[in-house]
Design an enzyme around this catalytic site. Structure first.
Site, PDB file in Angstrom:
ATOM      1  N   GLU A 135      36.873  -6.853  -6.889  1.00 29.07           N
ATOM      2  CA  GLU A 135      37.070  -6.465  -8.202  1.00 29.07           C
ATOM      3  C   GLU A 135      36.998  -7.548  -9.373  1.00 29.07           C
ATOM      4  OE1 GLU A 135      37.875  -2.695  -9.464  1.00 29.07           O
ATOM      5  OE2 GLU A 135      37.049  -2.136  -7.212  1.00 29.07           O
ATOM      6  N   GLU A 138      43.093  -0.822  -3.191  1.00 28.06           N
ATOM      7  CA  GLU A 138      44.756  -0.838  -3.960  1.00 28.06           C
ATOM      8  C   GLU A 138      45.143   0.294  -3.726  1.00 28.06           C
ATOM      9  OE1 GLU A 138      42.343  -0.506  -7.929  1.00 28.06           O
ATOM     10  OE2 GLU A 138      41.809  -2.752  -7.967  1.00 28.06           O
TER      11      GLU A 138
HETATM   12  C1  BGP Z   1      40.655  -0.294 -10.064  1.00 25.20           C
HETATM   13  C2  BGP Z   1      39.868   0.518  -9.352  1.00 25.20           C
HETATM   14  C3  BGP Z   1      38.325   0.840  -9.915  1.00 25.20           C
HETATM   15  C4  BGP Z   1      37.868   0.735 -11.400  1.00 25.20           C
HETATM   16  C5  BGP Z   1      38.499  -0.361 -11.362  1.00 25.20           C
HETATM   17  C6  BGP Z   1      38.957  -0.441 -13.223  1.00 25.20           C
HETATM   18  O1  BGP Z   1      42.005  -0.212 -10.204  1.00 25.20           O
HETATM   19  O2  BGP Z   1      39.785   0.289  -7.791  1.00 25.20           O
HETATM   20  O3  BGP Z   1      37.830   2.075  -8.630  1.00 25.20           O
HETATM   21  O4  BGP Z   1      38.183   1.951 -11.598  1.00 25.20           O
HETATM   22  O5  BGP Z   1      39.965  -0.682 -11.336  1.00 25.20           O
HETATM   23  O6  BGP Z   1      39.915   0.520 -13.604  1.00 25.20           O
HETATM   24  P1  BGP Z   1      39.252   1.750 -14.669  1.00 25.20           P
HETATM   25  O7  BGP Z   1      38.190   2.635 -14.743  1.00 25.20           O
HETATM   26  O8  BGP Z   1      41.138   2.045 -15.086  1.00 25.20           O
HETATM   27  O9  BGP Z   1      39.709   0.614 -16.043  1.00 25.20           O
END
Ligand code: BGP
Length: 443
Positions: A343, A158
């Site tokens: 993800e 990201e």
């Molecule tokens: C993405 C990241 C993850 C994870 C996910 C969920 O942006 O790569 O590391 O954190 O988002 O986000 P959040 O934990 O802010 O809900």
């Protein structure tokens, strides 16, 4: 619907959110360890205690039938101060690879997931070109140590969210806009250098970046909103996809930055490095879509607005599986690179009731998104794998431990109190059935 044999059904974590043990075996502090968090939110000191429970977790992954496990290597375990190598920090990952191999689970390795060594951040972070060399030294160490055991690597998780974080620092007055954008450029060069290194010296590796991509919609059909959405899409998504696939900046993104007074310094060496770096595949994270409208009163010609037409998670994230379908087919049509979803998942306040975690909203979210992916695959889009965020509950980057994404529940609270015991959720059993049927059964 049918997924190819060998489709990589997996789940993800990242080092700073999962491992804990932030001072064990010589690990140095990363910017996540030193970050100032909103009051009351969990820090990352304990995570999910993954560092001590990895064997138990891999056994659960095997029980779930995972074909792949996507994790990140903590740069600060291998290079605690960003410069000097720490062999003890490597051993844990070698053990993890042994465990995964024994379980028949493909490792998907993220080289950099938001956790820059704090010592490098203190010297200027990505705005300093020396960070590129430090990253490459670290990457080479990983490639050499993991050898033939790892095929799939992501250079940077990201990067567009890293830039978004830097822009928040700009708003807070702790970083200049120029340094934020130049730092983003250096991260592009670092990722390209890692791809070129892999292709030159480690030909078995399949490597690419993993941006966070969203479907972007204009609020209204007015031409000004359509233009605003297009400009936002260029800066938010296309700048990162185009650089990955074609090794050059998206022109709309560059022009929009220039009109905000920002000019990226691209040396001839940078341009050659970027142009030479063609990824083997495009990894990406997808959670939601976004809506924008035209704006005339800020430095940028758009602003994000709520979407009144789609449901939201408990944490206010839009749920839009059709946007996932749209994103998959747009990516394939534009780049013709094999895709892998690194993800996708739903954050919620999960609770244990009578020894069980029922998470129907997560199952519904995953079902709809996998169905959307199946539709894209049926259209002819090449997708190599799909990873649920997250394999186990981990500390959310901005919203603490109360926001849980895991297929496996972890018994701990916001203050880090609890047994850290693991408990498979209802979604664990559901995903096991999905994997066993290679995506044919989503019920
Ligand atoms: C993405 C990241 C993850 C994870 C996910 C969920 O942006 O790569 O590391 O954190 O988002 O986000 P959040 O934990 O802010 O809900």
């Amino acid at each position: 619907m049918s997924f190819a044999d060998g489709f990589l059904w997996g789940a993800s974590t990242s080092a700073y959110q999962y491992e804990g043990a932030t001072t064990v075996d010589g690990k140095g502090p990363s910017v996540q360890d030193t970050a100032t968090l909103a009051g009351g939110l969990s820090d990352f000191a304990q995570g999910s205690d993954g560092y001590h429970r990895i064997d138990e977790d891999v056994a659960l992954f095997q029980q779930m039938g995972l074909k792949a496990y996507r994790f990140s290597v903590a740069w600060t375990r291998l290079y605690p101060d960003g410069v000097h190598f720490n062999a003890a920090g490597l051993d844990w990952y070698l053990h993890l690879l042994d465990q995964l191999q024994a379980a028949g689970i493909e490792p998907l390795v993220t080289l950099y997931h938001f956790d820059l060594p704090a010592a490098l951040a203190a010297k200027g972070g990505w705005a300093d070109r020396a960070t590129i060399d430090a990253y490459l030294t670290y990457v080479r160490t990983v490639f050499d140590a993991f050898g033939q055991r790892v095929t799939y690597y992501q250079t940077v998780n990201e990067q567009n969210m890293v830039l978004a974080g830097a822009l928040q620092q700009v708003q807070a007055g702790t970083l200049s806009l120029q340094d934020a954008v130049q730092g983003n450029h250096h991260l592009f060069v670092a990722g390209a250098a890692a791809i070129n290194l892999a292709h030159a010296q480690y030909p078995h590796i399949k490597i690419g970046p993993a941006p966070n991509l969203v479907a972007v919609y204009p609020l209204t059909p007015t031409p000004v909103d359509a233009l605003a959405a297009d400009t936002y899409d260029a800066l938010r998504n296309l700048m990162f996809g185009d650089m990955a696939a074609w090794g050059r900046y998206n022109q709309t993104a560059l022009a929009t930055l220039a009109s905000a007074g920002v000019h990226v310094t691209i040396t001839p060496d940078d341009a050659a490095m970027l142009a030479a770096a063609t990824p083997d595949l495009l990894y990406f994270n997808y959670y939601n879509s976004e809506v924008v409208q035209a704006a005339t009163n800020g430095p940028l010609p758009f602003k994000k607005v709520p979407n009144p037409t789609v449901p939201q998670t408990e944490f206010g994230w839009d749920i839009d599986p059709l946007g996932f379908y749209l994103t998959l087919r747009q990516l394939w049509d534009r780049y013709r690179l094999p895709l892998m979803v690194t993800e996708n998942g739903l954050g919620a306040h999960d609770t244990v009731v009578a020894g069980q975690v029922d998470d129907p909203a997560r199952i519904a979210y995953l079902r709809e998104h996998i169905a959307a992916m199946a539709r894209a695959v049926a259209d002819g889009v090449t997708v190599l794998g799909y990873n649920v965020w997250s394999a186990v509950d981990v500390v959310s980057t901005h919203e603490g431990f109360a926001k849980r994404y895991g297929l496996i529940h972890v018994d701990r609270d916001e203050q880090g109190q609890g047994s850290f015991d693991r408990l498979p959720k209802a979604s664990f059993d559901w995903y096991r059935r999905v994997i066993a049927s290679n995506g044919a059964t989503l019920d």
